[in-house]
Design a protein around this motif. Structure first.
Motif, PDB file in Angstrom:
ATOM      1  N   ILE A  81       0.946  -1.254   0.210  1.00 44.18           N
ATOM      2  CA  ILE A  81      -0.077   0.015   0.125  1.00 44.18           C
ATOM      3  C   ILE A  81       1.035   1.213   0.205  1.00 44.18           C
ATOM      4  CG2 ILE A  81      -1.662   1.352   1.377  1.00 44.18           C
ATOM      5  CD1 ILE A  81      -2.691  -1.572   2.562  1.00 44.18           C
ATOM      6  N   VAL A  82       0.860   1.877  -1.063  1.00 46.25           N
ATOM      7  CA  VAL A  82       1.791   3.118  -1.182  1.00 46.25           C
ATOM      8  C   VAL A  82       1.277   4.380  -0.770  1.00 46.25           C
ATOM      9  CG1 VAL A  82       3.370   4.480  -3.049  1.00 46.25           C
ATOM     10  CG2 VAL A  82       2.793   1.900  -3.259  1.00 46.25           C
ATOM     11  N   LYS A  83       0.002   4.453  -0.932  1.00 48.94           N
ATOM     12  CA  LYS A  83      -0.772   5.664  -0.465  1.00 48.94           C
ATOM     13  C   LYS A  83      -1.919   5.171   0.632  1.00 48.94           C
ATOM     14  CE  LYS A  83       1.037   8.859  -3.261  1.00 48.94           C
ATOM     15  NZ  LYS A  83       1.893  10.079  -2.644  1.00 48.94           N
ATOM     16  N   ALA A  84      -1.794   5.819   1.664  1.00 49.58           N
ATOM     17  CA  ALA A  84      -2.670   5.219   2.887  1.00 49.58           C
ATOM     18  C   ALA A  84      -4.077   6.048   2.791  1.00 49.58           C
ATOM     19  CB  ALA A  84      -2.114   5.158   4.118  1.00 49.58           C
ATOM     20  N   GLN A  85      -5.326   5.652   3.394  1.00 50.87           N
ATOM     21  CA  GLN A  85      -6.363   6.276   3.357  1.00 50.87           C
ATOM     22  C   GLN A  85      -6.149   7.738   3.934  1.00 50.87           C
ATOM     23  OE1 GLN A  85      -9.186   3.963   5.756  1.00 50.87           O
ATOM     24  NE2 GLN A  85     -10.577   5.880   6.447  1.00 50.87           N
ATOM     25  N   GLY A  86      -6.916   8.650   3.366  1.00 48.42           N
ATOM     26  CA  GLY A  86      -6.847   9.938   3.722  1.00 48.42           C
ATOM     27  C   GLY A  86      -5.735  10.808   2.924  1.00 48.42           C
ATOM     28  N   GLU A  87      -4.817  10.204   2.311  1.00 51.84           N
ATOM     29  CA  GLU A  87      -3.711  10.720   1.492  1.00 51.84           C
ATOM     30  C   GLU A  87      -4.210  11.519   0.132  1.00 51.84           C
ATOM     31  OE1 GLU A  87       0.388   9.658   1.282  1.00 51.84           O
ATOM     32  OE2 GLU A  87       0.018   7.885   2.221  1.00 51.84           O
ATOM     33  N   GLU A  88      -3.632  12.518  -0.023  1.00 51.27           N
ATOM     34  CA  GLU A  88      -3.852  13.234  -1.281  1.00 51.27           C
ATOM     35  C   GLU A  88      -3.242  12.635  -2.575  1.00 51.27           C
ATOM     36  OE1 GLU A  88      -6.284  15.910  -2.234  1.00 51.27           O
ATOM     37  OE2 GLU A  88      -6.604  16.287  -0.159  1.00 51.27           O
ATOM     38  N   VAL A  89      -3.815  12.395  -3.779  1.00 49.00           N
ATOM     39  CA  VAL A  89      -3.039  11.990  -4.808  1.00 49.00           C
ATOM     40  C   VAL A  89      -3.562  12.734  -5.842  1.00 49.00           C
ATOM     41  CG1 VAL A  89      -2.878   9.218  -4.256  1.00 49.00           C
ATOM     42  CG2 VAL A  89      -4.913  10.215  -5.463  1.00 49.00           C
ATOM     43  N   VAL A  90      -2.436  12.631  -7.086  1.00 47.89           N
ATOM     44  CA  VAL A  90      -2.762  13.051  -8.334  1.00 47.89           C
ATOM     45  C   VAL A  90      -3.044  12.024  -9.482  1.00 47.89           C
ATOM     46  CG1 VAL A  90      -1.624  15.452  -7.818  1.00 47.89           C
ATOM     47  CG2 VAL A  90      -0.322  13.438  -9.025  1.00 47.89           C
ATOM     48  N   ARG A 101      -7.741   9.520 -11.130  1.00 49.70           N
ATOM     49  CA  ARG A 101      -7.720  11.037 -11.058  1.00 49.70           C
ATOM     50  C   ARG A 101      -7.116  11.508  -9.924  1.00 49.70           C
ATOM     51  NH1 ARG A 101     -11.501  12.080  -7.285  1.00 49.70           N
ATOM     52  NH2 ARG A 101     -13.070  10.806  -7.016  1.00 49.70           N
ATOM     53  N   ALA A 102      -6.969  13.102  -9.828  1.00 55.63           N
ATOM     54  CA  ALA A 102      -6.694  13.193  -8.513  1.00 55.63           C
ATOM     55  C   ALA A 102      -7.783  13.254  -7.522  1.00 55.63           C
ATOM     56  CB  ALA A 102      -6.296  14.887  -8.891  1.00 55.63           C
ATOM     57  N   GLY A 103      -7.391  13.494  -6.103  1.00 55.57           N
ATOM     58  CA  GLY A 103      -8.273  13.186  -5.029  1.00 55.57           C
ATOM     59  C   GLY A 103      -7.654  12.716  -3.701  1.00 55.57           C
ATOM     60  N   ARG A 104      -8.593  12.416  -2.901  1.00 55.67           N
ATOM     61  CA  ARG A 104      -8.105  11.926  -1.575  1.00 55.67           C
ATOM     62  C   ARG A 104      -8.595  10.712  -1.294  1.00 55.67           C
ATOM     63  NH1 ARG A 104      -7.072  14.737   3.216  1.00 55.67           N
ATOM     64  NH2 ARG A 104      -8.319  16.588   2.445  1.00 55.67           N
ATOM     65  N   ILE A 105      -7.852   9.511  -1.024  1.00 57.05           N
ATOM     66  CA  ILE A 105      -8.049   8.100  -0.812  1.00 57.05           C
ATOM     67  C   ILE A 105      -9.254   8.102   0.320  1.00 57.05           C
ATOM     68  CG2 ILE A 105      -7.074   5.851  -0.340  1.00 57.05           C
ATOM     69  CD1 ILE A 105      -5.781   6.967  -2.654  1.00 57.05           C
ATOM     70  N   ALA A 106     -10.252   7.627  -0.047  1.00 57.98           N
ATOM     71  CA  ALA A 106     -11.371   7.315   1.078  1.00 57.98           C
ATOM     72  C   ALA A 106     -11.093   6.084   1.684  1.00 57.98           C
ATOM     73  CB  ALA A 106     -12.713   7.240   0.236  1.00 57.98           C
ATOM     74  N   ARG A 107     -10.542   5.007   0.792  1.00 59.98           N
ATOM     75  CA  ARG A 107     -10.382   3.647   1.706  1.00 59.98           C
ATOM     76  C   ARG A 107      -9.660   2.843   0.631  1.00 59.98           C
ATOM     77  NH1 ARG A 107     -13.442  -0.873   3.475  1.00 59.98           N
ATOM     78  NH2 ARG A 107     -14.881  -1.166   1.474  1.00 59.98           N
ATOM     79  N   GLY A 150     -12.611  -7.604 -10.666  1.00 66.22           N
ATOM     80  CA  GLY A 150     -13.837  -7.095 -10.418  1.00 66.22           C
ATOM     81  C   GLY A 150     -13.877  -6.320  -9.074  1.00 66.22           C
ATOM     82  N   ALA A 151     -13.158  -6.988  -8.059  1.00 65.22           N
ATOM     83  CA  ALA A 151     -13.375  -6.334  -6.988  1.00 65.22           C
ATOM     84  C   ALA A 151     -12.743  -4.987  -6.776  1.00 65.22           C
ATOM     85  CB  ALA A 151     -12.303  -7.305  -5.869  1.00 65.22           C
ATOM     86  N   ILE A 152     -13.296  -4.048  -5.812  1.00 67.21           N
ATOM     87  CA  ILE A 152     -12.909  -2.781  -5.518  1.00 67.21           C
ATOM     88  C   ILE A 152     -11.736  -2.642  -4.882  1.00 67.21           C
ATOM     89  CG2 ILE A 152     -13.553  -0.466  -4.866  1.00 67.21           C
ATOM     90  CD1 ILE A 152     -16.384  -1.186  -5.734  1.00 67.21           C
ATOM     91  N   LEU A 153     -10.475  -2.205  -5.226  1.00 70.89           N
ATOM     92  CA  LEU A 153      -9.367  -2.333  -4.250  1.00 70.89           C
ATOM     93  C   LEU A 153      -9.330  -1.067  -3.468  1.00 70.89           C
ATOM     94  CD1 LEU A 153      -6.940  -3.877  -6.765  1.00 70.89           C
ATOM     95  CD2 LEU A 153      -8.346  -5.062  -5.236  1.00 70.89           C
ATOM     96  N   VAL A 154      -9.345   0.338  -4.349  1.00 65.79           N
ATOM     97  CA  VAL A 154      -9.163   1.430  -3.674  1.00 65.79           C
ATOM     98  C   VAL A 154     -10.572   2.352  -4.067  1.00 65.79           C
ATOM     99  CG1 VAL A 154      -7.853   3.410  -3.646  1.00 65.79           C
ATOM    100  CG2 VAL A 154      -6.630   1.439  -3.994  1.00 65.79           C
ATOM    101  N   MET A 155     -10.854   3.265  -3.179  1.00 67.97           N
ATOM    102  CA  MET A 155     -11.898   4.102  -3.257  1.00 67.97           C
ATOM    103  C   MET A 155     -11.406   5.472  -3.187  1.00 67.97           C
ATOM    104  SD  MET A 155     -15.175   1.769  -1.680  1.00 67.97           S
ATOM    105  CE  MET A 155     -16.437   2.968  -2.188  1.00 67.97           C
TER     106      MET A 155
END
Lengths: 165, 492
Positions: free
Chosen positions: A105-114, A135-141, A153-158
């Motif tokens: 896991i490179v970016k944790a929940q709550g981190e901003e990404v581009v 897209r840019a945003g914040r990792i929800a989960r 088909g599993a959702i890995l990151v939201m």
């Protein structure tokens, strides 16, 4: 009600303003005169505001695959009769396109990404693969735990929903 | 002894099976294709004279089931098996099983495959025959001693799997701390992928070029060459663009590499076609990398510059004919190949899946489009992501590149995300045009190879093109009378 289109994580709106004497479409608020010239998979030719546009396209469900000017695009077109909000904005999540294991896991929940930031690494088909933010945003989960396996088909990151404008 | 091939089983699928069938047909050889049910009605199965269904726990497993393939060949009355590339093409036991069944294996002997298939024995063999290799250390299980020995060569180092290929289990390390960690990871990946966790470290050449020599041997020590190929454009250690001849390669270096390749192949009494791969350092030093004992994906670029059919040469040698005369082989112009893969270069080359909705490709005398694709075909992750190869030829490299640019623009595979646009951006990159190539090219130029942001007008064109191609919208635009459309809620 305009038709909602999604491309590269962005939302666009298209509306038929007039069919005769000319086809007029409103795209993201601006009017364009469109004249179909040739239709067919081998060649599609249309005129947009007097400019010739050549492309190849094929439609599959709600998605239209377009190749135009040496570039390929995927455009999702939602039926305008669908209630708004029923369709989640494209690019809100990273979905597993094949079964595998979450190995980092490179970016944790709550981190901003581009867009393009690596968020997690998976092992699938015995290959390590970095999955990046659509897209840019914040990792929800991060929806899968480290070293857990998942199915296609599993959702890995939201990502947190994009701010409505 | 001449043993004519009358009926050939192709133990492969996709574009290479189609490619082999094409030549067999020209030579009047009947063909038998094998297909797993996932490949039902795939082009290679349609193209062949006969088809044999093969089964396996996984689709790949079916194409790797050597006894089933040999049985199929016997049952269909074949006298030879062509393994193509990948799958069982470099499997010594398969080559042996084919021969023990009394059939011709279109490729080298099992001993040669075994010798060259293990990177360690192949390197030792090269050293014995004065072919330069880069300094290296082998891991014998004690990873900390391996790290100490390896660090004596000096960093950076390249860690590789002894039984490896295709870039799996490979990594570059630049410090001792890194080395111990990566060595353990590489051994693990090698064990999982190849069932053999032996690894070794060798000097990593910065900005290396990957150049290879195509050779043909008769199994009696006579060997000729069909020139060199440059395969420096790689992503994740896998080639995606190849060309012949190599760009800006000094004549004396080319001659030395060809001489090394010929000596190596001759010493091995190499039979059939093979490729000797080298790493070339910026200072002109070159090191033996490995030998591929099979037909290469990129054989087309060599065919285009020397005007020979390499599959035909393979079949001729397999049936006992002699080698083409080296003096009669002339090299003309330049050729480039692009591998079109179902993967997304903008998302770290993630494999892509989907249904092929449409294929358009150029049909020029100077271009080849090799594919095993058909419209409606589902691209899954069961097989290699390479979908097709696009190859162009020109009188000069500049012309071959210009034609490739044109060919990529004329090519469309809709329904599956491919690297086609990315290939186009590489081909048009100033560094590529200048021939300033090395295996780190794609990483070095990643920012300038990324797609540019769409302009406002381009975006409008694409959205309108998409709208005009969506059946629902098309119906509303074309057929629905104005009042009806209003009732359908299309206006505010």
């Amino acid at each position: 009600m305009p038709t909602v289109m999604h491309m590269d994580g962005q939302e666009h709106q298209l509306e038929i303003v007039a069919r005769r004497p000319e086809l007029v479409l409103r795209v993201d608020g601006a009017l364009h005169i469109v004249r179909p010239i040739t239709r067919g998979f081998q060649l599609n030719l249309i005129e947009v505001d007097g400019r010739q546009v050549r492309f190849h396209a094929a439609s599959e469900g709600a998605v239209v695959h377009v190749r135009c000017d040496g570039r390929s695009h995927r455009v999702a077109i939602h039926d305008p009769r669908d209630a708004r909000g029923m369709v989640r904005a494209a690019g809100d999540e990273i979905v597993a396109e094949m079964p595998g294991t979450l190995v980092a896991i490179v970016k944790a929940q709550g981190e901003e990404v581009v867009a393009g930031d690596v968020v997690v690494t998976i092992e699938s088909m015995k290959l390590l693969m970095n999955l990046s933010a659509p897209r840019a945003g914040r990792i929800a989960r991060i929806a899968v735990e480290l070293n857990q396996t998942f199915d296609k088909g599993a959702i890995l990151v939201m990502l947190e929903p994009a701010v409505e404008t | 002894m001449i043993r004519p091939i009358r009926r050939l089983l192709i133990a492969n699928r996709g574009e290479i099976a189609c490619r082999i069938i094409e030549t067999a047909r020209k030579l009047g050889i009947a063909t038998v294709a094998v297909q797993h049910r996932l490949d039902h009605k795939a082009p290679h199965a349609i193209l062949a004279d006969e088809v044999m269904e093969i089964e396996g726990e996984t689709p790949v497993g079916a194409y790797l089931d050597s006894s089933q393939l040999v049985r199929a060949a016997i049952q269909k009355g074949c006298d030879a098996i062509h393994p193509g590339y990948g799958f069982l093409s470099e499997n010594a036991s398969f080559a042996l099983a084919v021969r023990e069944a009394g059939l011709i294996f279109v490729g080298p002997g099992a001993e040669t495959i075994r010798l060259m298939g293990d990177k360690i024995t192949a390197r030792d063999f090269a050293v014995r025959h004065d072919v330069p290799v880069s300094p290296s250390v082998m891991a014998d299980g004690d990873l900390s001693r391996f790290a100490t020995d390896a660090s004596r060569i000096g960093f950076p180092l390249l860690i590789k799997a002894a039984a490896g290929g295709g870039g799996k289990g490979m990594s570059i390390v630049r410090s001792l701390d890194d080395l111990i960690e990566r060595a353990a990871l590489a051994a693990g990946e090698a064990g999982r992928y190849f069932g053999d966790n032996r690894i070794y470290a060798e000097r990593y050449v910065e900005r290396p070029r990957h150049i290879e020599v195509q050779i043909v041997g008769d199994g009696k020590g006579n060997v000729i060459h069909l020139g060199d190929r440059e395969c420096s454009i790689q992503r994740r250690f896998q080639k995606i663009i190849e060309e012949a001849p190599s760009v800006n390669l000094p004549d004396n270096l080319r001659a030395a590499m060809i001489d090394s390749a010929l000596r190596l192949a001759s010493a091995a009494c190499y039979e059939n076609v093979g490729t000797v791969e080298f790493i070339v350092a910026p200072d002109g030093a070159y090191y033996f990398l490995e030998m591929n004992t099979r037909l290469q994906v990129e054989h087309r670029v060599t065919e285009m510059v020397c005007g020979l059919d390499i599959v035909a040469i393979q079949l001729a040698i397999a049936s006992g004919d002699g080698l083409p005369d080296q003096g009669s082989i002339q090299f003309k112009g330049s050729a480039i190949e692009c591998r079109i893969c179902a993967e997304n270069p903008d998302r770290d080359f993630m494999p892509e899946t989907g249904r092929v909705l449409g294929i358009v490709h150029p049909r020029q005398p100077w271009s080849i489009f090799d594919s095993g694709l058909s419209e409606g075909q589902v691209i899954g992750t069961n097989f290699d992501p390479m979908l097709a190869k696009l190859v162009t030829h020109g009188a000069s490299r500049a012309e071959a590149v210009e034609r490739m640019t044109q060919a990529i623009r004329c090519t469309t595979i809709l329904g599956v995300v491919t690297n086609l646009d990315y290939l186009g951006r590489i081909i048009e990159h100033p560094g590529f045009l200048a021939g300033d190539l090395h295996t780190g090219f794609l990483v070095e130029h990643a920012p300038s190879l990324a797609p540019h942001a769409l302009g406002a007008q381009e975006l409008i064109d694409i959205l309108i093109a998409a709208a005009m191609s969506n059946p629902g919208l098309q119906r509303l635009i074309d057929d629905v009378p104005e009042p009806y459309a209003l009732a359908g809620g299309w206006r505010n």
